[in-house]
Motif scaffolding. Structure first.
Motif, mmCIF file in Angstrom:
data_model
loop_
_atom_site.group_PDB
_atom_site.id
_atom_site.type_symbol
_atom_site.label_atom_id
_atom_site.label_comp_id
_atom_site.label_asym_id
_atom_site.label_seq_id
_atom_site.Cartn_x
_atom_site.Cartn_y
_atom_site.Cartn_z
ATOM 1 N N ALA A 70 1.943 2.916 3.354
ATOM 2 C CA ALA A 70 3.620 3.409 3.477
ATOM 3 C C ALA A 70 3.703 3.392 2.634
ATOM 4 C CB ALA A 70 3.670 2.133 4.028
ATOM 5 N N LEU A 71 3.929 3.006 1.188
ATOM 6 C CA LEU A 71 4.493 2.879 -0.317
ATOM 7 C C LEU A 71 4.398 4.614 -0.760
ATOM 8 C CD1 LEU A 71 5.950 2.639 -2.546
ATOM 9 C CD2 LEU A 71 4.057 1.243 -3.592
ATOM 10 N N PHE B 274 0.812 -1.931 2.633
ATOM 11 C CA PHE B 274 2.054 -1.514 2.096
ATOM 12 C C PHE B 274 1.645 -0.557 0.881
ATOM 13 C CE2 PHE B 274 2.613 -1.840 -3.268
ATOM 14 C CZ PHE B 274 3.610 -2.206 -2.932
ATOM 15 N N TRP C 60 7.575 -0.793 4.638
ATOM 16 C CA TRP C 60 6.378 -0.946 3.118
ATOM 17 C C TRP C 60 6.645 -2.107 2.469
ATOM 18 C CZ3 TRP C 60 9.065 -1.493 -1.284
ATOM 19 C CH2 TRP C 60 9.752 -0.548 -1.731
#
Length: 113
Positions: free
Chosen positions: A44-45, A41, A22
């Protein structure tokens, strides 16, 4: 119980790697103006945070957070150096090695208590 703790450690390591993903995607999102890096992002976050929250069920928060951040930071720097986004330096390598050693030390100290 041992299997559950081992799984939580594995999840924590993968979550730390997702932190590096991220971070790289955030850099490439150009202020969230690029849709694909922004999507990567966000995914993945969420995966990284979910994994960390799962791991702290059996791993002390301070240790889990230090491991998560350490893995994410080390992989982010390593990837940046390997891709040429950041220059290599021996000092950087020494400091990242020290960070990883400290994270391992926290795990070992945590197990001693």
């Amino acid at each position: 119980m041992i299997w559950e703790v081992a799984m939580d450690w594995a999840i924590l390591v993968v979550s730390g790697a997702m932190e590096a993903v991220w971070a790289q995607a955030l850099d490439r999102s150009e202020g969230f103006s690029q849709p694909v890096p922004t999507f990567i992002f966000l995914v993945a976050l969420a995966a990284s945070m979910f994994g960390l929250s799962h791991a702290v069920r059996t791993i002390p928060l301070g240790t889990a957070y230090a491991v998560w951040v350490g893995i994410g930071a080390a992989l982010t720097v390593a990837w940046s150096v390997l891709t040429g986004a950041e220059p290599f330096s021996w000092a950087k390598l020494l400091l990242i090695t020290g960070l990883v050693a400290c994270v391992i030390g926290l795990k070992l100290v945590g197990e001693a208590h």
